[in-house]
Design a protein around this motif. Structure first.
Motif, mmCIF file in Angstrom:
data_model
loop_
_atom_site.group_PDB
_atom_site.id
_atom_site.type_symbol
_atom_site.label_atom_id
_atom_site.label_comp_id
_atom_site.label_asym_id
_atom_site.label_seq_id
_atom_site.Cartn_x
_atom_site.Cartn_y
_atom_site.Cartn_z
ATOM 1 N N UNK A 242 0.817 -1.222 0.000
ATOM 2 C CA UNK A 242 0.000 0.000 0.000
ATOM 3 C C UNK A 242 0.846 1.264 0.000
ATOM 4 N N UNK A 243 1.968 1.220 0.743
ATOM 5 C CA UNK A 243 2.799 2.410 0.897
ATOM 6 C C UNK A 243 3.477 2.822 -0.402
ATOM 7 N N UNK A 244 3.450 1.958 -1.414
ATOM 8 C CA UNK A 244 4.118 2.248 -2.685
ATOM 9 C C UNK A 244 3.147 2.663 -3.787
ATOM 10 N N UNK A 245 1.895 2.935 -3.416
ATOM 11 C CA UNK A 245 0.916 3.453 -4.366
ATOM 12 C C UNK A 245 0.824 4.966 -4.221
ATOM 13 N N UNK A 246 0.886 5.671 -5.327
ATOM 14 C CA UNK A 246 0.740 7.122 -5.345
ATOM 15 C C UNK A 246 -0.621 7.445 -5.956
ATOM 16 N N UNK A 247 -1.513 8.027 -5.136
ATOM 17 C CA UNK A 247 -2.859 8.350 -5.590
ATOM 18 C C UNK A 247 -2.876 9.803 -6.068
ATOM 19 N N UNK A 248 -3.354 10.012 -7.294
ATOM 20 C CA UNK A 248 -3.405 11.342 -7.894
ATOM 21 C C UNK A 248 -4.865 11.714 -8.145
ATOM 22 N N UNK A 249 -5.244 12.939 -7.806
ATOM 23 C CA UNK A 249 -6.619 13.395 -8.075
ATOM 24 C C UNK A 249 -6.684 14.899 -7.908
ATOM 25 N N UNK A 250 -7.550 15.536 -8.686
ATOM 26 C CA UNK A 250 -7.780 16.964 -8.492
ATOM 27 C C UNK A 250 -8.683 17.166 -7.282
ATOM 28 N N UNK A 251 -8.615 18.341 -6.692
ATOM 29 C CA UNK A 251 -9.492 18.638 -5.567
ATOM 30 C C UNK A 251 -10.951 18.696 -6.018
ATOM 31 N N UNK A 252 -11.195 19.076 -7.262
ATOM 32 C CA UNK A 252 -12.557 19.066 -7.782
ATOM 33 C C UNK A 252 -13.114 17.647 -7.779
ATOM 34 N N UNK A 253 -12.289 16.683 -8.178
ATOM 35 C CA UNK A 253 -12.736 15.284 -8.182
ATOM 36 C C UNK A 253 -13.008 14.801 -6.763
ATOM 37 N N UNK A 254 -12.139 15.171 -5.817
ATOM 38 C CA UNK A 254 -12.348 14.769 -4.429
ATOM 39 C C UNK A 254 -13.591 15.446 -3.850
ATOM 40 N N UNK A 255 -13.778 16.717 -4.147
ATOM 41 C CA UNK A 255 -14.959 17.427 -3.654
ATOM 42 C C UNK A 255 -16.240 16.799 -4.194
ATOM 43 N N UNK A 256 -16.157 16.267 -5.415
ATOM 44 C CA UNK A 256 -17.320 15.623 -6.020
ATOM 45 C C UNK A 256 -17.790 14.387 -5.281
ATOM 46 N N UNK A 257 -16.954 13.838 -4.415
ATOM 47 C CA UNK A 257 -17.359 12.686 -3.606
ATOM 48 C C UNK A 257 -18.252 13.092 -2.436
ATOM 49 N N UNK A 258 -18.324 14.387 -2.162
ATOM 50 C CA UNK A 258 -19.200 14.918 -1.099
ATOM 51 C C UNK A 258 -18.958 14.234 0.240
ATOM 52 N N UNK A 259 -17.665 13.987 0.550
ATOM 53 C CA UNK A 259 -17.312 13.387 1.829
ATOM 54 C C UNK A 259 -17.281 11.877 1.826
ATOM 55 N N UNK A 260 -17.757 11.241 0.744
ATOM 56 C CA UNK A 260 -17.687 9.783 0.670
ATOM 57 C C UNK A 260 -16.236 9.341 0.490
ATOM 58 N N UNK A 261 -15.876 8.151 0.955
ATOM 59 C CA UNK A 261 -14.471 7.731 0.901
ATOM 60 C C UNK A 261 -14.029 7.291 -0.488
ATOM 61 N N UNK A 262 -12.733 7.251 -0.685
ATOM 62 C CA UNK A 262 -12.163 6.529 -1.813
ATOM 63 C C UNK A 262 -12.388 5.038 -1.567
ATOM 64 N N UNK A 263 -12.544 4.267 -2.644
ATOM 65 C CA UNK A 263 -12.934 2.872 -2.504
ATOM 66 C C UNK A 263 -11.912 1.926 -3.118
ATOM 67 N N UNK A 264 -11.751 0.754 -2.500
ATOM 68 C CA UNK A 264 -10.954 -0.329 -3.078
ATOM 69 C C UNK A 264 -11.850 -1.552 -3.204
ATOM 70 N N UNK A 265 -11.758 -2.219 -4.345
ATOM 71 C CA UNK A 265 -12.589 -3.383 -4.637
ATOM 72 C C UNK A 265 -11.765 -4.369 -5.453
#
Length: 373
Positions: free
Chosen positions: A317-340
């Protein structure tokens, strides 16, 4: 459940009323630091609504009177005990910080002054986000919230899915040699990763909206600045990760994985078997660039299924770099990032908070959850 590590320096601030310039030489507490810890944790408990568990050394080093009880209404898990409850030392702070790092806490909250910040830094460096509650005599470091309640508010913003920046902040303490010569001057000792409440501070146009092209270029610049020549990079699908390849002037597989090292393209459109072979041949460190799917928030298991559960475990896990704009994160409306990943045990091991690169020298902490939960 947010796992909050807590360290209280029981003697922090006790030297202030005595006219001392610090509390390093004291061996008794006046209760100031414990009281400020309780103020912070009580404010946190009022808003956390059962979402936080505390971890720490039992007794005064966690503002707790007995191991196994609660602290300010929050459940508590003991990870150790100071060598002497009557006289705690810098070694206890360092040992506690290392124990909390090993326990996998999401954030280390410490209560003290500059000496405490130095001890925490020497124990964990930038391996774990940390936030200070001010209680000391000397307060030159930039790692502290402005008040105990402010520290709690930053943690509550994390719990609520707010845009909480995470950035390096300086650990400073009085230059003892200069002080002996009658000059007050702070000395730099290092930097801690510190969460801060921030907003759209860079690349914002009218209406508070990010200009996506500029932000993607900024994210790419940050990733490239962090790259080193010995690391093998797997660049995953998505337009955000594509921005890194464009900035490097390399061909890109928009819906697949590409392989680069020393900013040179080694292979394109790799499947799971190709990735496994590449990892087997490479002897150095490995990093994987992934992004979140807009609106859904998945960072694993959607569009990047070339990464099998076995590969994800192998990479770490420590070797994954997650990239995202703040607009994309704000679009989650507080919901978490998901792993499946189709492996619930693996997915649950990813739960917690992860660094998300949102621009150049701009990152936030954000919650990750197993999508099956």
């Amino acid at each position: 459940m947010f796992k909050l590590g807590v360290i209280v320096n029981p003697v922090a601030g006790a030297g202030g009323p005595l006219g001392l310039k610090g509390s390093d030489a004291l061996h008794s507490s006046d209760g100031r630091s414990e009281a400020r810890a309780v103020r912070c944790l009580a404010h946190l408990a009022a808003g956390a609504l059962g979402r936080v568990t505390l971890f720490g050394y039992g007794g005064a080093m966690s503002a707790q009177t007995s191991i196994g009880g609660e602290v300010a209404g929050l459940p508590f898990v003991a990870v150790g005990q100071p060598l002497s409850e009557a006289v705690t030392q810098a070694a206890d702070t360092k040992a506690a910080a290392q124990a909390l790092l090993a326990a996998g806490v999401d954030l280390l909250l410490f209560v003290g002054g500059d000496g405490t910040a130095r001890d925490v830094f020497s124990a964990i460096g930038t391996s774990l986000p940390a936030l200070g509650v001010p209680a000391g005599v000397k307060m030159h470091s930039g790692v502290y919230a402005v008040s105990p309640e402010s520290a709690a508010d930053i943690i509550l913003a994390l719990l609520d899915g707010g845009l909480v920046d995470i950035e390096l902040a300086e650990v400073r303490d009085i230059d003892e040699r200069a002080f002996q010569e009658g000059r007050v001057r702070s000395q730099f000792y290092g930097e801690l990763l510190v969460p801060r409440i921030g907003g759209f501070l860079q690349h914002v146009k009218a209406g508070g909206r990010e200009v996506e092209e500029l932000v993607l270029a900024d994210i790419a610049d940050e990733v490239i600045a962090e790259m080193d020549a010995e690391t093998l990079y797997l660049v995953g699908p998505g337009s955000t990760t594509q921005g890194v390849m464009l900035a490097l002037g390399l061909d890109n597989t928009l819906l697949g994985f590409d392989l680069i090292k020393d900013q040179q393209l080694l292979a394109t459109d790799l499947n799971a078997e190709d990735i496994g072979l590449a990892l087997a041949r490479h002897q150095g460190p490995v990093k994987v660039l992934i992004t979140a799917i807009g609106g859904q928030g998945h960072i694993l298991g959607r569009g990047n299924q070339q990464l099998s559960p076995n590969l994800i475990r192998q990479i770490g896990r420590e070797n994954f770099m997650v990239l995202a704009t703040k607009t994309k994160i704000s679009g989650l409306a507080g919901r978490p990032l998901l792993v499946d990943s189709n492996d619930l045990a693996l997915d649950k091991s990813w739960e917690g908070y992860i660094r998300v690169i949102t621009g150049y020298r701009d990152s936030i902490m954000y919650r990750v959850s197993a999508s099956g939960e």
